[in-house]
Scaffold this motif. Structure first.
Motif, PDB file in Angstrom:
ATOM      1  N   ILE A 401      34.490 -87.610  -6.264  1.00  0.00           N
ATOM      2  CA  ILE A 401      33.835 -88.691  -5.524  1.00  0.00           C
ATOM      3  C   ILE A 401      32.696 -89.250  -6.382  1.00  0.00           C
ATOM      4  O   ILE A 401      31.827 -88.509  -6.852  1.00  0.00           O
ATOM      5  CB  ILE A 401      33.289 -88.189  -4.180  1.00  0.00           C
ATOM      6  N   SER A 403      29.822 -92.574  -6.563  1.00  0.00           N
ATOM      7  CA  SER A 403      29.164 -93.637  -5.803  1.00  0.00           C
ATOM      8  C   SER A 403      28.291 -94.481  -6.708  1.00  0.00           C
ATOM      9  O   SER A 403      27.711 -93.983  -7.689  1.00  0.00           O
ATOM     10  CB  SER A 403      28.310 -93.042  -4.675  1.00  0.00           C
ATOM     11  N   LYS A 405      25.127 -97.052  -6.088  1.00  0.00           N
ATOM     12  CA  LYS A 405      24.188 -97.511  -5.075  1.00  0.00           C
ATOM     13  C   LYS A 405      23.142 -98.409  -5.708  1.00  0.00           C
ATOM     14  O   LYS A 405      22.626 -98.125  -6.790  1.00  0.00           O
ATOM     15  CB  LYS A 405      23.520 -96.315  -4.400  1.00  0.00           C
ATOM     16  N   THR A 469      31.538 -96.256  -2.619  1.00  0.00           N
ATOM     17  CA  THR A 469      31.996 -94.886  -2.848  1.00  0.00           C
ATOM     18  C   THR A 469      33.492 -94.894  -3.092  1.00  0.00           C
ATOM     19  O   THR A 469      34.258 -95.441  -2.289  1.00  0.00           O
ATOM     20  CB  THR A 469      31.688 -93.990  -1.632  1.00  0.00           C
TER      21      THR A 469
END
Length: 483
Positions: A401, A403, A405, A469
């Motif tokens: 995973i 991500s 941001k 994500t």
């Protein structure tokens, strides 16, 4: 034929058929009862006559006495009952006629054996009683005296008298039929109008939809087929309205893209054309030529990038690329991408921060994974000024995973619906030079992740930044979805 007339005709045919069946059954029943009652009445008369004759004279001789028979005729005439008497040989002896009638051997033998014959219409049975002016119906009975056969008697009345109730029943049937047709015509019109009017309203609603009005709704109550059809129609209209809105949104974004593309292409083409004309007519000094050629090169690459992004998107969307998936360290790719985009981030005074383990295994196509991260990070840079862009990554069960941001302008709830669609830009006024400026970057990202069997999620609010994500699964755990 219009539907309302078809419905009316159906109702009338049902009413006509029902009344006819009931009416003809009733007439048939009345006919049987009338004749059966008449036969029983004639037999009762015959029994009474036999008793009367026995009391009149001994040995039953009164039965064949003309005076006695005349008196009987006088009495029975008041009841409109007629009779004939036949002797032991089957010849008619009363009333006397010039052409005497003789019963057929067959029927006389039946009577002699004691059988009672019911004659519905004497004019239809010539061999028994012969024709008369007025058709009669009655019974032919044996006449006996103390068990000895002494002759036969026929008692009857006119058929018209017996059939009087039948004619009355027929008249009542005709009146009922006419009344039923009139009432049925009125009721069938009302019912047909009600049914066809609902269909007519649906037809008018359909015409409005065909004309582009998707706010039409057919509000019917009940639980019949037309109500179900109206519900399906309403669902269809809502789906068409939603689809139409999406098409209009796509058209708007496409028009915006074409305008942006035209603008982006016009500027470098004008620049390139100006430099070429300057070189052609020696209008550019020798010292300025290297700078002009470098500018022309940059503008050419800018055009190539615009074309390549569109071609790349079409190939990805139509599954025309082959993914070569391997297991590699995602951290190294993220470091390379960060170095590549560091200059662009610096222009916006943005900081890129990587919070990823030194060794982060991932199963994907390395080149396409690089393309995904370039687009996501470039998108964050594009909509963030004087901010932070944080890249995080970790392992989960059978998946990696990652991500991205930012704390940029973010997106509204309405914008989130279209974020992964082609040509969509959250804020066209903030477009900068660099990849992703044409509204294709996130569309490419979404398509590539789907082909990897992965997932992508986005969280954002206006003026509160955005969080993208992505989940890429290990080999054998991919979750492929239909596009």
């Amino acid at each position: 034929m219009k539907l309302i007339y078809q419905h009316m005709l159906s109702f009338l045919l049902i009413i006509l058929t029902t009344v006819s069946i009931i009416g003809f059954s009733e007439i048939n029943n009345v006919t049987k009862q009338s004749y059966a009652h008449n036969y029983q009445r004639m037999e009762d008369f015959a029994s009474a006559l036999g008793t009367l004759a026995a009391s009149e004279e001994k040995n039953g001789s009164a039965m064949l006495n003309p005076k006695f028979l005349h008196r009987l005729q006088f009495v029975l005439h008041s009841d409109k009952v007629y009779f004939s008497v036949f002797n032991t040989r089957g010849k008619q002896i009363y009333p006397k006629r010039n052409n005497k009638i003789k019963l057929s051997d067959k029927h006389f033998a039946q009577v002699k054996r004691g059988k009672k014959l019911h004659i519905k219409n004497n004019n239809e049975i010539i061999s028994q009683l012969g024709h008369t002016k007025d058709t009669c119906t009655g019974v032919l009975l044996p006449w006996r005296d103390q068990g000895k056969f002494i002759g036969a008697i026929w008692l009857g009345v006119r058929v018209s008298t017996v059939e009087r109730p039948i004619r009355s029943a027929k008249q009542n049937l005709f009146s009922a039929l006419v009344t039923a047709l009139i009432v049925g015509l009125i009721l069938s019109f009302i019912l047909s109008f009600y049914a066809t009017n609902r269909i007519k309203n649906l037809s008018q609603a359909t015409q409005k939809v065909a004309a582009g009005d998707f706010d039409v709704q057919a509000n019917y109550s009940g639980n019949d087929e037309i109500t179900q059809l109206a519900d399906n129609f309403n669902q269809m209209v809502r789906a068409l309205k939603k689809s139409n809105q999406e098409v209009k949104a796509q058209e708007k974004r496409r028009d915006q893209f074409m305008a942006d593309a035209a603008h982006e292409m016009r500027t470098p083409l004008t620049t390139i054309n100006g430099i070429l004309e300057g070189l052609q007519y020696d209008a550019i000094p020798d010292k300025a030529k290297p700078k002009s050629i470098a500018l022309m090169s940059r503008e050419t690459k800018r055009l190539i990038r615009l074309v390549n992004e569109n071609l790349d998107y079409e190939k990805i969307r139509n599954n025309q690329i082959d993914l070569i998936k391997t297991k590699f360290n995602a951290r190294k790719v993220l470091d390379d991408v960060t170095m590549q985009l560091k200059h662009n981030a610096a222009k916006a005074n943005d900081k890129i921060i990587i919070s990823v383990p030194i060794d982060l295994p991932i199963y994907a196509d390395r080149d396409r994974f690089t393309q995904i991260m370039v687009n996501l990070i470039q998108n964050a840079i594009q909509f963030t000024t004087d901010g932070r862009i944080e890249i995080t990554g970790y392992r989960a069960a059978h998946a990696t995973i990652i991500s991205v941001k930012d704390n940029g302008i973010g997106m509204s709830h309405e914008q989130l619906k279209y974020i992964f669609e082609r040509y969509f830009k959250a804020d066209p006024s903030r477009t900068r030079s660099g990849k992703g400026e044409y509204g294709l970057g996130l569309s490419i990202v979404s398509s590539l992740i789907k082909q990897h069997g992965g997932k992508i999620h986005v969280q954002s609010k206006s003026n509160q930044g955005a969080l993208f994500t992505i989940i890429l699964f290990d080999k054998g755990y991919e979750q492929y979805l239909d596009n």
